[in-house]
Design a protein around this motif. Structure first.
Motif, PDB file in Angstrom:
ATOM      1  N   SER A 298     -18.513  23.955  19.107  1.00 51.96           N
ATOM      2  CA  SER A 298     -18.305  24.868  20.237  1.00 51.96           C
ATOM      3  C   SER A 298     -16.899  24.673  20.811  1.00 51.96           C
ATOM      4  CB  SER A 298     -19.360  24.614  21.319  1.00 51.96           C
ATOM      5  OG  SER A 298     -19.145  25.451  22.430  1.00 51.96           O
ATOM      6  N   PHE A 299     -16.192  25.782  21.001  1.00 47.89           N
ATOM      7  CA  PHE A 299     -14.857  25.776  21.592  1.00 47.89           C
ATOM      8  C   PHE A 299     -14.982  26.124  23.070  1.00 47.89           C
ATOM      9  CE2 PHE A 299     -13.618  25.503  17.358  1.00 47.89           C
ATOM     10  CZ  PHE A 299     -12.236  25.465  17.207  1.00 47.89           C
ATOM     11  N   GLN A 300     -14.602  25.192  23.927  1.00 43.58           N
ATOM     12  CA  GLN A 300     -14.614  25.428  25.367  1.00 43.58           C
ATOM     13  C   GLN A 300     -13.311  26.095  25.802  1.00 43.58           C
ATOM     14  OE1 GLN A 300     -17.399  24.909  27.009  1.00 43.58           O
ATOM     15  NE2 GLN A 300     -18.378  23.951  25.211  1.00 43.58           N
ATOM     16  N   SER A 301     -13.302  26.596  27.041  1.00 46.10           N
ATOM     17  CA  SER A 301     -12.089  27.222  27.566  1.00 46.10           C
ATOM     18  C   SER A 301     -10.987  26.186  27.732  1.00 46.10           C
ATOM     19  CB  SER A 301     -12.374  27.901  28.914  1.00 46.10           C
ATOM     20  OG  SER A 301     -13.398  28.881  28.768  1.00 46.10           O
ATOM     21  N   TYR A 302      -9.736  26.643  27.688  1.00 49.83           N
ATOM     22  CA  TYR A 302      -8.604  25.735  27.829  1.00 49.83           C
ATOM     23  C   TYR A 302      -8.549  25.181  29.248  1.00 49.83           C
ATOM     24  CZ  TYR A 302      -6.568  27.170  23.356  1.00 49.83           C
ATOM     25  OH  TYR A 302      -6.343  27.392  22.014  1.00 49.83           O
ATOM     26  N   THR A 303      -8.233  23.925  29.361  1.00 50.05           N
ATOM     27  CA  THR A 303      -8.019  23.310  30.668  1.00 50.05           C
ATOM     28  C   THR A 303      -6.592  23.564  31.149  1.00 50.05           C
ATOM     29  OG1 THR A 303      -7.359  21.210  29.629  1.00 50.05           O
ATOM     30  CG2 THR A 303      -9.698  21.508  30.113  1.00 50.05           C
ATOM     31  N   ASP A 304      -6.312  23.223  32.411  1.00 51.19           N
ATOM     32  CA  ASP A 304      -4.964  23.412  32.957  1.00 51.19           C
ATOM     33  C   ASP A 304      -3.942  22.570  32.202  1.00 51.19           C
ATOM     34  OD1 ASP A 304      -6.227  25.034  34.739  1.00 51.19           O
ATOM     35  OD2 ASP A 304      -6.199  23.593  36.396  1.00 51.19           O
ATOM     36  N   THR A 305      -4.323  21.350  31.875  1.00 52.24           N
ATOM     37  CA  THR A 305      -3.401  20.475  31.143  1.00 52.24           C
ATOM     38  C   THR A 305      -3.091  21.028  29.760  1.00 52.24           C
ATOM     39  OG1 THR A 305      -4.343  18.590  32.328  1.00 52.24           O
ATOM     40  CG2 THR A 305      -3.025  18.102  30.364  1.00 52.24           C
ATOM     41  N   ALA A 306      -4.124  21.573  29.085  1.00 53.56           N
ATOM     42  CA  ALA A 306      -3.899  22.142  27.756  1.00 53.56           C
ATOM     43  C   ALA A 306      -3.012  23.371  27.815  1.00 53.56           C
ATOM     44  CB  ALA A 306      -5.241  22.481  27.114  1.00 53.56           C
ATOM     45  N   LEU A 307      -3.167  24.198  28.846  1.00 53.59           N
ATOM     46  CA  LEU A 307      -2.327  25.398  28.975  1.00 53.59           C
ATOM     47  C   LEU A 307      -0.865  25.031  29.202  1.00 53.59           C
ATOM     48  CD1 LEU A 307      -4.629  27.701  31.160  1.00 53.59           C
ATOM     49  CD2 LEU A 307      -4.114  27.936  28.726  1.00 53.59           C
ATOM     50  N   VAL A 308      -0.620  24.008  30.032  1.00 53.50           N
ATOM     51  CA  VAL A 308       0.760  23.569  30.256  1.00 53.50           C
ATOM     52  C   VAL A 308       1.357  23.020  28.960  1.00 53.50           C
ATOM     53  CG1 VAL A 308       2.196  21.921  31.510  1.00 53.50           C
ATOM     54  CG2 VAL A 308       0.384  23.143  32.705  1.00 53.50           C
ATOM     55  N   SER A 309       0.560  22.292  28.195  1.00 57.75           N
ATOM     56  CA  SER A 309       1.052  21.758  26.918  1.00 57.75           C
ATOM     57  C   SER A 309       1.387  22.876  25.940  1.00 57.75           C
ATOM     58  CB  SER A 309       0.007  20.815  26.315  1.00 57.75           C
ATOM     59  OG  SER A 309      -0.281  19.744  27.189  1.00 57.75           O
ATOM     60  N   ILE A 310       0.581  23.924  25.928  1.00 51.98           N
ATOM     61  CA  ILE A 310       0.850  25.054  25.037  1.00 51.98           C
ATOM     62  C   ILE A 310       2.136  25.766  25.437  1.00 51.98           C
ATOM     63  CG2 ILE A 310      -0.022  27.313  24.308  1.00 51.98           C
ATOM     64  CD1 ILE A 310      -2.844  26.171  24.561  1.00 51.98           C
ATOM     65  N   LEU A 311       2.344  25.978  26.734  1.00 51.98           N
ATOM     66  CA  LEU A 311       3.569  26.645  27.197  1.00 51.98           C
ATOM     67  C   LEU A 311       4.803  25.824  26.835  1.00 51.98           C
ATOM     68  CD1 LEU A 311       2.435  27.921  30.720  1.00 51.98           C
ATOM     69  CD2 LEU A 311       2.856  29.298  28.680  1.00 51.98           C
ATOM     70  N   ARG A 312       4.745  24.532  27.065  1.00 48.78           N
ATOM     71  CA  ARG A 312       5.903  23.687  26.735  1.00 48.78           C
ATOM     72  C   ARG A 312       6.163  23.677  25.231  1.00 48.78           C
ATOM     73  NH1 ARG A 312       7.936  20.693  30.755  1.00 48.78           N
ATOM     74  NH2 ARG A 312       6.753  20.437  32.685  1.00 48.78           N
ATOM     75  N   HIS A 313       5.100  23.647  24.447  1.00 45.07           N
ATOM     76  CA  HIS A 313       5.271  23.625  22.991  1.00 45.07           C
ATOM     77  C   HIS A 313       5.899  24.913  22.487  1.00 45.07           C
ATOM     78  CE1 HIS A 313       4.452  22.610  18.829  1.00 45.07           C
ATOM     79  NE2 HIS A 313       3.867  23.808  18.676  1.00 45.07           N
ATOM     80  N   ARG A 314       5.450  26.037  23.017  1.00 45.20           N
ATOM     81  CA  ARG A 314       5.989  27.324  22.573  1.00 45.20           C
ATOM     82  C   ARG A 314       7.452  27.497  23.005  1.00 45.20           C
ATOM     83  NH1 ARG A 314       2.715  31.390  20.518  1.00 45.20           N
ATOM     84  NH2 ARG A 314       0.970  30.390  19.445  1.00 45.20           N
ATOM     85  N   LEU A 315       7.769  27.052  24.216  1.00 43.20           N
ATOM     86  CA  LEU A 315       9.138  27.209  24.706  1.00 43.20           C
ATOM     87  C   LEU A 315      10.092  26.266  24.001  1.00 43.20           C
ATOM     88  CD1 LEU A 315       8.492  27.628  28.537  1.00 43.20           C
ATOM     89  CD2 LEU A 315       9.106  29.406  26.903  1.00 43.20           C
ATOM     90  N   ALA A 316       9.597  25.087  23.623  1.00 51.43           N
ATOM     91  CA  ALA A 316      10.477  24.107  22.977  1.00 51.43           C
ATOM     92  C   ALA A 316      10.666  24.377  21.493  1.00 51.43           C
ATOM     93  CB  ALA A 316       9.904  22.692  23.158  1.00 51.43           C
ATOM     94  N   SER A 317       9.714  25.072  20.861  1.00 51.37           N
ATOM     95  CA  SER A 317       9.814  25.337  19.411  1.00 51.37           C
ATOM     96  C   SER A 317      10.755  26.502  19.157  1.00 51.37           C
ATOM     97  CB  SER A 317       8.429  25.633  18.829  1.00 51.37           C
ATOM     98  OG  SER A 317       7.869  26.774  19.469  1.00 51.37           O
ATOM     99  N   SER A 318      11.266  26.551  17.955  1.00 57.58           N
ATOM    100  CA  SER A 318      12.173  27.633  17.564  1.00 57.58           C
ATOM    101  C   SER A 318      11.365  28.914  17.380  1.00 57.58           C
ATOM    102  CB  SER A 318      12.897  27.279  16.277  1.00 57.58           C
ATOM    103  OG  SER A 318      11.970  27.016  15.245  1.00 57.58           O
ATOM    104  N   PRO A 319      11.908  30.054  17.743  1.00 53.97           N
ATOM    105  CA  PRO A 319      11.165  31.318  17.605  1.00 53.97           C
ATOM    106  C   PRO A 319      10.973  31.681  16.137  1.00 53.97           C
ATOM    107  CG  PRO A 319      13.427  31.747  18.252  1.00 53.97           C
ATOM    108  CD  PRO A 319      13.256  30.259  18.290  1.00 53.97           C
ATOM    109  N   PRO A 320       9.913  32.374  15.795  1.00 53.82           N
ATOM    110  CA  PRO A 320       9.683  32.763  14.391  1.00 53.82           C
ATOM    111  C   PRO A 320      10.737  33.755  13.923  1.00 53.82           C
ATOM    112  CG  PRO A 320       8.095  33.835  15.821  1.00 53.82           C
ATOM    113  CD  PRO A 320       8.838  32.862  16.687  1.00 53.82           C
ATOM    114  N   ALA A 321      10.952  33.744  12.643  1.00 62.03           N
ATOM    115  CA  ALA A 321      11.939  34.669  12.059  1.00 62.03           C
ATOM    116  C   ALA A 321      11.446  36.096  12.197  1.00 62.03           C
ATOM    117  CB  ALA A 321      12.177  34.315  10.611  1.00 62.03           C
ATOM    118  N   PRO A 322      12.317  37.051  12.549  1.00 59.60           N
ATOM    119  CA  PRO A 322      11.855  38.448  12.714  1.00 59.60           C
ATOM    120  C   PRO A 322      11.448  39.061  11.389  1.00 59.60           C
ATOM    121  CG  PRO A 322      14.243  38.293  12.902  1.00 59.60           C
ATOM    122  CD  PRO A 322      13.738  36.882  12.831  1.00 59.60           C
TER     123      PRO A 322
END
Length: 322
Positions: A298-322
């Motif tokens: 069972s997959f539960q909803s994301y917690t606040d800590t997990a959402l912040v980690s996802i935002l930081r990971h996406r912003l810090a990673s290089s954008p995908p090639a167009p």
């Protein structure tokens, strides 16, 4: 006339040589003090009192101060200076490691197009953030089935947008060399459960449809008795499985699919993905009675800590090639 005797004139009092009769002072016995009469070198019954500021060696006892009249063991003498205590060395403290400062999100600047590229689709590096527990459960399941060439079944449930499909797709990439993987989406089947075996046979053995063979019987032979004795393991992943529910209490198509991994000689691993948390218990109770119920994650909803980690990971990673 009687002659009166002359009065004797006392000699002048020499203050420097005057002594006073005072009773001897006794001190406690058996302790650190002894009888003052033994310690004194003066005649018995005499004591000399000295007063500062006077040159006389002895004066009246009434002129002595109370501090001078008190016994020696009761005088308030200042205490002898004690030796300073040795300083106890302090325990060495562990050096504190300061955490590395993270780049604040407010200091990052991106254009609108860059933000869309970073947050659209899966992560560029393929990593799933915030789903470590679920990823470990799926990895352990594949390790006990595909890696050991054993059949099995699993049902993954959770609310939409919780990363079910992305995590299963990532796990399938790690084991695709060990099995033949087939992935279907229940929403893409126009005929619903009636088209499931047909589309599944087309993906597993396209030549069987040209011979107009029964899809269900053909899949049964392929998954239980491989031709030529080849040891081939099949992995079937069905997303949006709740769209394949049939009218009425009997769910023959899904029940048959989950029963195949329990057959003798089966070479099938089934993974179903849906939003309903109680799909197998509510709509497929026959699997529980037959002992064919799949393991549930069972997959539960994301917690606040997990959402912040996802935002930081996406912003810090290089954008995908167009």
């Amino acid at each position: 006339r009687r002659r009166m005797p002359k009065k004797r004139s006392d000699p002048p009092l020499d203050v420097a040589q005057t002594t006073i009769d005072l009773p001897a002072t006794k001190k406690r016995k058996g302790g650190a003090f002894s009888d003052s009469r033994k310690a004194s070198t003066k005649p018995k019954g005499l004591a000399t009192v000295e007063v500062k500021g006077r040159s006389a060696a002895g004066i009246k006892a009434s002129d002595a101060s109370p501090a001078d009249q008190a016994p020696a063991h009761r005088r308030l003498d200042p205490p002898a200076p004690s030796e300073p205590a040795a300083a106890i060395p302090a325990k060495p403290t562990k050096p504190t490691v300061e955490p590395k400062p993270e780049t604040p999100v407010s200091s990052m600047s991106f254009s609108l197009s860059e933000m869309k590229q970073r947050f659209s689709g899966d992560s560029p590096d393929g990593s799933i953030v915030g789903r470590e527990r679920e990823k470990r459960a799926i990895t352990d399941f594949f390790g006990s089935t595909i890696c050991k060439k054993k059949p099995g079944s699993m049902y993954i449930c959770g609310k939409p947008g919780t990363g079910k499909t992305a995590l299963v797709r990532s796990a399938c990439q790690d084991v695709k060399r060990r099995c033949r993987c087939v992935s279907l989406n229940g929403m893409s089947l126009t005929g619903g459960a009636k088209d499931l075996f047909t589309e599944l046979l087309r993906s597993v053995c396209p030549g069987a449809l040209k011979e107009k063979m029964d899809p269900e019987a053909s899949l049964h032979r392929i998954f239980t008795a491989p031709k030529g004795g080849r040891d081939i393991l099949h992995l079937v992943v069905i997303d949006e499985m709740d769209a394949l529910l049939e009218q009425g209490p009997l769910q023959s198509t899904l029940c048959t699919l989950f029963e195949w991994p329990k057959l003798a000689g089966s070479r099938l691993v089934v993974v179903g993905i849906a939003n309903a948390l109680d799909l197998t218990e509510r709509f497929l109770p026959g699997l529980i009675r037959k002992g064919c119920a799949p393991s549930v994650v069972s997959f539960q909803s994301y917690t606040d800590t997990a959402l912040v980690s996802i935002l930081r990971h996406r912003l810090a990673s290089s954008p995908p090639a167009p």
